[in-house]
Motif scaffolding. Structure first.
Motif, PDB file in Angstrom:
ATOM      1  N   SER A  95       0.839  -1.183   0.000  1.00 42.76           N
ATOM      2  CA  SER A  95       0.000   0.000   0.000  1.00 42.76           C
ATOM      3  C   SER A  95       0.881   1.243   0.000  1.00 42.76           C
ATOM      4  N   ASN A 136      -3.045   1.297   5.945  1.00 39.50           N
ATOM      5  CA  ASN A 136      -4.382   0.732   5.767  1.00 39.50           C
ATOM      6  C   ASN A 136      -4.981   1.031   4.390  1.00 39.50           C
ATOM      7  N   LYS A 194      -5.290   0.557   0.058  1.00 38.68           N
ATOM      8  CA  LYS A 194      -5.426  -0.535  -0.903  1.00 38.68           C
ATOM      9  C   LYS A 194      -4.095  -0.767  -1.604  1.00 38.68           C
ATOM     10  N   ASP A 212      -1.876  -2.060  -8.089  1.00 39.60           N
ATOM     11  CA  ASP A 212      -1.728  -3.140  -9.061  1.00 39.60           C
ATOM     12  C   ASP A 212      -0.369  -3.117  -9.747  1.00 39.60           C
TER      13      ASP A 212
END
Length: 125
Positions: free
Chosen positions: A18, A22, A24, A27
């Motif tokens: 991340s 906390n 996401k 990719d």
């Protein structure tokens, strides 16, 4: 060991970490350039914050406010000039002010890794 690259800005790679606490996981592979912190300063910061004993030989730290490895980065590489010098170990949060990221120092564990895996041992014979 850390003296080999203290003060240098070198990339630490991350696979799926991340960009924020906390957050996401991205990719796309991330990387950040970080400076290695003086070992005495790192030890003092960690001890002052109650994190116990710092191993001068087996660990190294980075510290740059707002820049750090994060959740999901453990086991990721810290490279200097294309050579692996550290592996992400732990930290408190991500890029927190005056809280270093801690890495296992590869030079300290190099011989052990060779002995356990057999990789590289032929080079010594």
């Amino acid at each position: 060991m850390a003296g080999l690259c203290e003060g240098g800005n070198e990339p630490a790679g991350s696979l799926k970490a991340s960009k924020e606490e906390n957050g996401k996981a991205p990719d796309v592979l991330q990387q950040v350039s970080l400076s290695v912190l003086n070992t005495d300063k790192c030890m003092k910061i960690l001890q002052d914050r109650g994190f116990g004993i710092y191993n001068h030989y087996g660990q190294m730290c980075t510290l740059e406010d707002g820049k750090d490895v994060c959740q999901g980065d453990s086991g990721g590489p810290f490279a200097v000039d294309g050579k692996l010098v550290g592996v992400v170990s732990w930290g408190e949060g991500c890029g927190r002010q005056e809280m270093p990221g801690v890495y296992s120092a590869i030079p300290y564990f190099h011989r052990w890794v060779e002995d356990v895996t057999g990789i590289g041992s032929a080079d010594r014979e």
